[in-house]
Design a protein around this motif. Structure first.
Motif, PDB file in Angstrom:
ATOM      1  N   GLY A 185      32.957  44.008  36.629  1.00  0.00           N
ATOM      2  CA  GLY A 185      34.027  43.396  37.401  1.00  0.00           C
ATOM      3  C   GLY A 185      35.333  44.076  37.038  1.00  0.00           C
ATOM      4  N   TYR A 186      36.406  43.315  36.928  1.00  0.00           N
ATOM      5  CA  TYR A 186      37.705  43.910  36.626  1.00  0.00           C
ATOM      6  C   TYR A 186      37.883  44.018  35.110  1.00  0.00           C
ATOM      7  N   ASN A 192      42.484  51.464  36.616  1.00  0.00           N
ATOM      8  CA  ASN A 192      43.132  50.344  37.301  1.00  0.00           C
ATOM      9  C   ASN A 192      44.400  49.857  36.617  1.00  0.00           C
ATOM     10  N   GLU A 193      44.951  50.644  35.676  1.00  0.00           N
ATOM     11  CA  GLU A 193      46.096  50.164  34.913  1.00  0.00           C
ATOM     12  C   GLU A 193      47.310  49.852  35.785  1.00  0.00           C
ATOM     13  N   ARG A 200      43.208  39.276  39.721  1.00  0.00           N
ATOM     14  CA  ARG A 200      42.580  38.121  39.102  1.00  0.00           C
ATOM     15  C   ARG A 200      41.341  38.542  38.321  1.00  0.00           C
ATOM     16  N   PHE A 201      40.987  37.771  37.316  1.00  0.00           N
ATOM     17  CA  PHE A 201      39.746  37.931  36.546  1.00  0.00           C
ATOM     18  C   PHE A 201      39.729  39.190  35.678  1.00  0.00           C
ATOM     19  N   MET A 202      40.867  39.850  35.475  1.00  0.00           N
ATOM     20  CA  MET A 202      40.898  41.044  34.643  1.00  0.00           C
ATOM     21  C   MET A 202      40.669  40.675  33.177  1.00  0.00           C
ATOM     22  N   TRP A 228      30.618  35.952  32.976  1.00  0.00           N
ATOM     23  CA  TRP A 228      31.567  35.006  33.576  1.00  0.00           C
ATOM     24  C   TRP A 228      32.879  35.738  33.867  1.00  0.00           C
ATOM     25  N   PRO A 229      33.364  35.707  35.095  1.00  0.00           N
ATOM     26  CA  PRO A 229      32.873  34.907  36.230  1.00  0.00           C
ATOM     27  C   PRO A 229      31.994  35.693  37.199  1.00  0.00           C
ATOM     28  N   TRP A 230      31.528  36.913  36.821  1.00  0.00           N
ATOM     29  CA  TRP A 230      30.971  37.813  37.818  1.00  0.00           C
ATOM     30  C   TRP A 230      29.550  37.493  38.257  1.00  0.00           C
TER      31      TRP A 230
END
Length: 249
Positions: A185-186, A192-193, A200-202, A228-230
């Motif tokens: 996920g993130y 992605n910096e 969200r969710f990083m 979690w949460p993926w």
């Protein structure tokens, strides 16, 4: 004593560099590959300082150079005598909405993330077939589960292709071969910096990669990480209407 040998591509920064640190701590010797050698030299020095018994071999590698991929993987296999695992991690996150004049960026992403992954998988499989064993790990993305919009369209498509390579190899049932596909996920990384403050969710790199390493060590066929949460998001992404998925991601 070494636990085994792992080749990791895209190892100069981000997820690849952190995987190198964590796998070294677990006792693995490493063949690290990336276009940039200076960051890998610093990474190697840190690893060997923290873990004096570890061997770390570095190779400059552009994964879009097919001949170089086969040559470098062969060199590392020759130097170590065997390769137990190859992690196809090198990737590019550039892209633009189709039709906006940035085909160059989309093409670079496609060539690196899919064609480059294909070359790496092919080179790894030559080694594994000759050895009669091996563990191929392909780093995909949660975005592979559905089509994504705008700048993510091509990136998501390439990662869906990477996941399909993994599934195709599993279907082949090659003796002695394990194939894993990891869908991060993130996780905070160099890629992605520039968007971390509005995503969200990083999660931070170290705990995020720890979940990747755990899934790889368990030789999971497919893993959404961090769980979690993926895991629940992945369940929803496959089933909800596309209009809802775009709001989730």
């Amino acid at each position: 004593m070494s636990k085994g040998t792992i080749i990791i591509t895209g190892a100069s920064a981000g997820l690849g560099a952190e995987m190198a640190r964590q796998f070294a701590a677990l006792g693995y010797d490493l063949g690290l590959c990336a276009r940039r050698t200076a960051p890998m030299e610093e990474l190697r020095d840190g690893i060997t300082s923290a873990h004096p018994g570890r061997r770390v071999v570095l190779r400059a590698l552009d994964v879009t150079d097919d001949d170089a991929v086969f040559r470098v993987f062969g060199e590392i296999a020759g130097e170590f005598g065997t390769v137990d695992r190859v992690i196809v991690n090198a990737g590019l996150g550039k892209g633009a909405a189709l039709g906006t004049g940035r085909h160059d960026a989309n093409r670079r992403t496609a060539m690196t993330n899919f064609v480059g992954a294909l070359a790496q998988a092919d080179a790894a499989m030559e080694i594994f077939r000759a050895q009669g064993r091996g563990h191929l790990v392909l780093v995909s993305s949660m975005s592979a589960l559905r089509g994504m919009r705008r700048a993510m369209t091509v990136y998501a498509a390439t990662k869906a292709g990477v996941s399909a390579i993994a599934e195709g190899l599993r279907a082949e049932r090659v003796p002695g071969l394990d194939v894993s596909v990891v869908h991060p996920g993130y996780i905070r990384s160099e890629m992605n910096e520039h968007v971390t403050q509005r995503t969200r969710f990083m999660v931070d790199t170290e705990p995020g990669v720890r979940s990747m390493v755990a899934a790889i060590e368990r030789r999971r066929v497919s893993a959404y990480v961090p769980a979690w949460p993926w895991v629940p998001i992945g369940f929803l992404m496959k089933r909800l209407p596309l209009s809802v998925v775009t709001r989730l991601t």
